[in-house]
Motif scaffolding. Structure first.
Motif, PDB file in Angstrom:
ATOM      1  N   MET A   1     -36.510 -29.199 -48.876  1.00 53.26           N
ATOM      2  CA  MET A   1     -36.273 -27.811 -49.156  1.00 53.26           C
ATOM      3  C   MET A   1     -37.777 -26.999 -48.418  1.00 53.26           C
ATOM      4  N   PRO A   2     -38.094 -27.484 -47.472  1.00 53.30           N
ATOM      5  CA  PRO A   2     -39.634 -27.019 -46.973  1.00 53.30           C
ATOM      6  C   PRO A   2     -39.778 -25.606 -47.003  1.00 53.30           C
ATOM      7  N   LEU A   3     -38.448 -24.833 -46.708  1.00 50.50           N
ATOM      8  CA  LEU A   3     -38.551 -23.297 -46.460  1.00 50.50           C
ATOM      9  C   LEU A   3     -38.900 -22.940 -47.719  1.00 50.50           C
ATOM     10  N   TYR A   4     -38.329 -23.323 -48.839  1.00 54.66           N
ATOM     11  CA  TYR A   4     -38.398 -22.800 -50.156  1.00 54.66           C
ATOM     12  C   TYR A   4     -39.964 -23.195 -50.553  1.00 54.66           C
ATOM     13  N   GLU A   5     -40.340 -24.170 -50.357  1.00 50.75           N
ATOM     14  CA  GLU A   5     -41.774 -24.786 -50.995  1.00 50.75           C
ATOM     15  C   GLU A   5     -42.823 -23.927 -50.356  1.00 50.75           C
ATOM     16  N   ASP A   6     -42.745 -23.476 -48.717  1.00 53.99           N
ATOM     17  CA  ASP A   6     -43.598 -22.687 -48.052  1.00 53.99           C
ATOM     18  C   ASP A   6     -43.486 -21.225 -48.633  1.00 53.99           C
ATOM     19  N   ILE A   7     -42.414 -20.797 -48.899  1.00 54.85           N
ATOM     20  CA  ILE A   7     -42.366 -19.374 -49.543  1.00 54.85           C
ATOM     21  C   ILE A   7     -42.973 -19.355 -50.997  1.00 54.85           C
ATOM     22  N   LYS A   8     -42.930 -20.279 -51.716  1.00 52.70           N
ATOM     23  CA  LYS A   8     -43.219 -20.444 -53.154  1.00 52.70           C
ATOM     24  C   LYS A   8     -44.833 -20.699 -53.083  1.00 52.70           C
ATOM     25  N   ILE A   9     -45.272 -21.293 -52.242  1.00 45.46           N
ATOM     26  CA  ILE A   9     -46.896 -21.601 -52.074  1.00 45.46           C
ATOM     27  C   ILE A   9     -47.417 -20.450 -51.799  1.00 45.46           C
ATOM     28  N   ASN A  10     -47.088 -19.684 -50.830  1.00 46.72           N
ATOM     29  CA  ASN A  10     -47.440 -18.513 -50.310  1.00 46.72           C
ATOM     30  C   ASN A  10     -47.500 -17.148 -51.464  1.00 46.72           C
ATOM     31  N   PHE A  11     -46.219 -17.396 -52.121  1.00 43.31           N
ATOM     32  CA  PHE A  11     -46.162 -16.100 -53.013  1.00 43.31           C
ATOM     33  C   PHE A  11     -47.203 -16.509 -54.235  1.00 43.31           C
ATOM     34  N   LEU A  12     -47.331 -17.734 -54.667  1.00 47.42           N
ATOM     35  CA  LEU A  12     -48.311 -18.134 -55.923  1.00 47.42           C
ATOM     36  C   LEU A  12     -49.890 -17.562 -55.668  1.00 47.42           C
ATOM     37  N   MET A  13     -50.099 -17.955 -54.109  1.00 46.90           N
ATOM     38  CA  MET A  13     -51.336 -17.886 -53.737  1.00 46.90           C
ATOM     39  C   MET A  13     -51.588 -16.395 -53.315  1.00 46.90           C
ATOM     40  N   GLY A  14     -50.563 -15.406 -53.521  1.00 41.93           N
ATOM     41  CA  GLY A  14     -50.946 -14.081 -53.086  1.00 41.93           C
ATOM     42  C   GLY A  14     -51.023 -13.840 -51.810  1.00 41.93           C
ATOM     43  N   SER A  45     -26.712  -7.128 -40.798  1.00 42.26           N
ATOM     44  CA  SER A  45     -26.769  -8.319 -40.032  1.00 42.26           C
ATOM     45  C   SER A  45     -28.310  -9.023 -40.027  1.00 42.26           C
ATOM     46  N   ILE A  46     -28.658  -9.085 -41.363  1.00 46.03           N
ATOM     47  CA  ILE A  46     -29.989 -10.003 -41.441  1.00 46.03           C
ATOM     48  C   ILE A  46     -29.593 -11.319 -41.794  1.00 46.03           C
ATOM     49  N   ASP A  47     -30.398 -12.284 -41.501  1.00 45.65           N
ATOM     50  CA  ASP A  47     -30.160 -13.692 -42.190  1.00 45.65           C
ATOM     51  C   ASP A  47     -30.971 -14.008 -43.230  1.00 45.65           C
ATOM     52  N   VAL A  48     -30.352 -13.830 -44.477  1.00 42.35           N
ATOM     53  CA  VAL A  48     -30.842 -14.444 -45.751  1.00 42.35           C
ATOM     54  C   VAL A  48     -31.161 -15.811 -45.578  1.00 42.35           C
ATOM     55  N   PRO A  49     -32.379 -16.198 -46.131  1.00 43.50           N
ATOM     56  CA  PRO A  49     -32.817 -17.547 -46.206  1.00 43.50           C
ATOM     57  C   PRO A  49     -31.646 -18.204 -47.235  1.00 43.50           C
ATOM     58  N   SER A  50     -31.415 -19.415 -46.817  1.00 45.28           N
ATOM     59  CA  SER A  50     -30.371 -20.295 -47.624  1.00 45.28           C
ATOM     60  C   SER A  50     -30.447 -20.379 -48.992  1.00 45.28           C
ATOM     61  N   VAL A  51     -31.965 -20.465 -49.491  1.00 46.19           N
ATOM     62  CA  VAL A  51     -32.383 -20.850 -50.582  1.00 46.19           C
ATOM     63  C   VAL A  51     -32.131 -19.578 -51.636  1.00 46.19           C
ATOM     64  N   PHE A  52     -31.721 -18.447 -51.097  1.00 49.71           N
ATOM     65  CA  PHE A  52     -31.569 -16.885 -51.829  1.00 49.71           C
ATOM     66  C   PHE A  52     -30.187 -17.074 -52.276  1.00 49.71           C
ATOM     67  N   ILE A  53     -29.331 -17.821 -51.495  1.00 45.28           N
ATOM     68  CA  ILE A  53     -27.778 -17.718 -51.656  1.00 45.28           C
ATOM     69  C   ILE A  53     -27.211 -18.537 -52.860  1.00 45.28           C
ATOM     70  N   CYS A  54     -26.617 -18.037 -53.559  1.00 51.07           N
ATOM     71  CA  CYS A  54     -25.635 -18.737 -54.614  1.00 51.07           C
ATOM     72  C   CYS A  54     -24.813 -19.541 -54.143  1.00 51.07           C
ATOM     73  N   PRO A  55     -24.728 -20.802 -54.390  1.00 56.02           N
ATOM     74  CA  PRO A  55     -23.689 -21.872 -53.926  1.00 56.02           C
ATOM     75  C   PRO A  55     -22.425 -21.567 -54.259  1.00 56.02           C
ATOM     76  N   ILE A  56     -22.106 -20.665 -55.309  1.00 58.97           N
ATOM     77  CA  ILE A  56     -20.685 -20.511 -55.799  1.00 58.97           C
ATOM     78  C   ILE A  56     -20.070 -19.270 -55.157  1.00 58.97           C
ATOM     79  N   SER A  57     -20.869 -18.111 -54.892  1.00 55.30           N
ATOM     80  CA  SER A  57     -20.285 -16.855 -54.544  1.00 55.30           C
ATOM     81  C   SER A  57     -20.735 -16.873 -53.085  1.00 55.30           C
ATOM     82  N   LEU A  58     -21.718 -17.683 -52.600  1.00 55.46           N
ATOM     83  CA  LEU A  58     -22.379 -17.676 -51.202  1.00 55.46           C
ATOM     84  C   LEU A  58     -22.886 -16.102 -51.092  1.00 55.46           C
TER      85      LEU A  58
END
Length: 435
Positions: A1-14, A45-58
């Motif tokens: 899950m590299p995308l999620y980790e990159d987002i998370k680190i950037n967010f926490l570092m402000g 028509s924006i591409d939402v990052p997959s980590v933001f998508i609920c696996p149940i409802s998509l």
């Protein structure tokens, strides 16, 4: 899950995320509603990052929660899953040793920030489009010549690409301004661009009546005969819109124009553009129903042989409309004579029986019937050789409506009058059992 980790680190570092949007403070974004932003951005028509998508409802998560298995879902979806008695994780199918759910606040802030950025970017773009339309409308009032053409081209592109541009045009008198440019002395290029704008807009009854002025209609028809395929289609679509307006006097004047009918047949004959053929056929069908004199005019300019020629190349939708038009023209004497004189018409029409739809079969049979009444022996001979009898038997044995079956039965009897039973069977490739 590299995308999620990159987002998370950037967010926490402000730091800003890598989504091209500017960063927003919590005070700014908390005023927004996540559900509202998701809904407004749904059709962009924006591409939402997959980590933001609920696996149940998509769908994007609004309240992400995490299970004991480490999988994250939108709260409402996972609670519904659990309420149905499931004891497993929907994604991994692991048995849940703990059915509690933990809010994933970090992910929720990431989702909120990402959608905030996209939302503000969209709003800014809309404001830019609206401002651009207003600026072009003001400029259009002042310029002439090539500068006017350039402004109209820019407006046409904006109106074709953005709903908000169309709304801005309608709310700020843009349609009236552009339509005022159409008249007897309008240049071809200005007319093409103006029509390209107007045809994309939802016109009021008043605007339609204004455009139905004989001078404006004459210009639209002239441009349709001389323009590119795109211009021809725009003109045809605009005329169709105008004819739908309840004004019988102006309707008759428009549809009686030979120039219009010639232009429509040119559009129908253009084999390179199926969209243009469909638009042309629809308008021919519409004008055909407006006045009986139009049928005679269409026949006089060779509509029947031209339509027969394009029949083999038409898609199913176009084919049904073309056969309807030919069937309508076959109801008058001039039409029957023109049909009889067309080379290969009988084999071409016989092929249409039981090919596309019940409507097509009925139209084709009516056309053949009209020819048969003029020349029974000649028509029967050519039709049987083309395989008519076997097609008629298919109609009779099918689930078609009773009227069509009866027509087929009577036609089969008439064909048999001109043939011995053995010859009819031979031409139909039937068996003695059917005999």
């Amino acid at each position: 899950m590299p995308l999620y980790e990159d987002i998370k680190i950037n967010f926490l570092m402000g730091q800003e995320t890598d989504f091209k949007g500017c960063a927003f403070s919590c005070l700014d974004t908390e005023k927004l509603d996540l559900k509202m932003m998701i809904l407004e951005l749904h059709d962009s028509s924006i591409d939402v990052p997959s980590v933001f998508i609920c696996p149940i409802s998509l769908e994007p998560m609004q309240q992400p929660v995490t299970l004991c298995t480490g999988q994250t879902y939108d709260k409402s979806n996972i609670l519904k899953w659990l309420s149905l008695g499931h004891k497993t994780c929907p994604t991994t199918m692991q048995v849940l040793w703990d059915d509690s759910i933990t809010p994933n606040n970090t992910l929720r802030h990431l989702i909120f920030t990402w959608f905030s950025n996209k939302y503000f970017a969209m709003k800014k773009k809309l404001e830019d489009v609206q401002g651009s339309v207003l600026e072009h409308l003001e400029t259009l009032k002042k310029v002439k010549g090539q500068n006017r053409v350039k402004v109209l081209k820019d407006l046409r592109k904006l109106v074709a690409a953005h709903v908000c541009a169309r709304t801005t045009m309608l709310e700020n008198g843009g349609v009236g301004l552009v339509s005022s440019l159409l008249g007897p002395f309008t240049s071809h290029v200005v007319g093409c661009e103006a029509i390209g704008i107007i045809v994309n807009l939802d016109l009021s009854s008043e605007l339609k009546r204004n455009l139905m002025h004989p001078g404006k209609v004459s210009l639209i028809v002239d441009i349709m005969n001389e323009g590119t395929i795109e211009t021809k289609m725009n003109c045809a679509k605009l005329i169709e819109v105008l004819l739908m307006e309840n004004n019988d006097t102006n309707k008759i004047e428009i549809v009686s124009s030979l120039s219009l009918l010639v232009g429509l047949l040119r559009l129908v004959r253009d084999k390179k553009n199926s969209n243009g053929i469909l638009i042309g056929l629809k308008l021919v069908k519409l004008v055909l129903c407006c006045d009986e004199k139009v049928r005679i005019s269409l026949i006089s300019i060779g509509a029947i042989p031209q339509l027969i020629e394009v029949l083999p190349n038409l898609n199913n939708e176009c084919l049904e409309i073309a056969l309807y038009i030919l069937e309508m023209l076959s109801t008058i004497e001039e039409g029957k004579l023109a049909l009889k004189e067309c080379p290969n018409i009988i084999p071409n029409v016989v092929k249409m029986l039981m090919r596309v739809s019940e409507n097509c079969t009925q139209f084709a049979l009516s056309i053949l019937w009209a020819i048969y009444k003029l020349a029974p022996e000649e028509c029967a001979s050519k039709a049987v050789e083309a395989g008519l009898a076997s097609k008629l038997l298919l109609v009779i044995q099918s689930g078609c409506n009773p009227v069509l079956k009866q027509m087929s039965s009577e036609f089969l009897k008439m064909c048999s009058v001109n043939y011995s039973t053995s010859i009819l069977i031979s031409n139909c490739m039937l068996t003695t059992t059917i005999q």
